[in-house]
Design a protein around this motif. Structure first.
Motif, short mmCIF file in Angstrom:
data_model
loop_
_atom_site.label_atom_id
_atom_site.label_comp_id
_atom_site.label_asym_id
_atom_site.label_seq_id
_atom_site.Cartn_x
_atom_site.Cartn_y
_atom_site.Cartn_z
N SER A 1 0.82 -1.21 0.00
CA SER A 1 0.00 0.00 0.00
C SER A 1 0.85 1.26 0.00
O SER A 1 0.34 2.36 -0.13
N SER A 2 2.18 1.10 0.13
CA SER A 2 3.05 2.27 0.14
C SER A 2 3.50 2.68 -1.26
O SER A 2 4.26 3.62 -1.42
N ILE A 3 2.99 2.03 -2.30
CA ILE A 3 3.32 2.39 -3.68
C ILE A 3 2.60 3.68 -4.03
O ILE A 3 1.42 3.86 -3.74
N ARG A 4 3.35 4.61 -4.64
CA ARG A 4 2.77 5.91 -4.99
C ARG A 4 2.73 6.09 -6.51
O ARG A 4 3.53 5.52 -7.24
N VAL A 5 1.83 6.91 -6.98
CA VAL A 5 1.70 7.24 -8.40
C VAL A 5 3.02 7.83 -8.88
O VAL A 5 3.61 8.69 -8.22
N GLN B 1 5.87 6.33 -9.08
CA GLN B 1 7.02 5.61 -8.54
C GLN B 1 7.45 4.53 -9.52
O GLN B 1 6.63 3.87 -10.14
#
Length: 67
Positions: free
Chosen positions: A6-10, A12
């Motif tokens: 859930s720590s993946i960001r747009v 990245q």
């Protein structure tokens, strides 16, 4: 090496590694050192991948080897 997906960001950038496996059937006279050397890995890797406690292998046994 993500701790939490859930720590993946747009925006990245991520690296995706595919692991490919092959198998090797142990032949008479084989040992882990020789098998590891011929497949470009370590004896430690072979033990880990195949859940081996020691160096004992037997002809006919199948080992998993990561490519």
């Amino acid at each position: 090496d993500l701790a939490d997906a859930s720590s993946i960001r747009v925006g990245q950038e991520l690296t995706v590694r595919r692991t490919s496996w092959t198998t090797y059937e142990v032949r008479p006279g084989d040992n882990l050192g020789r098998i590891a050397q011929s497949h470009g890995c370590s004896v430690r890797d072979l033990r880990s991948w195949n859940e081996l406690a020691g160096d004992v292998i037997h002809p006919g046994q199948t080992l998993r080897i990561r490519r």
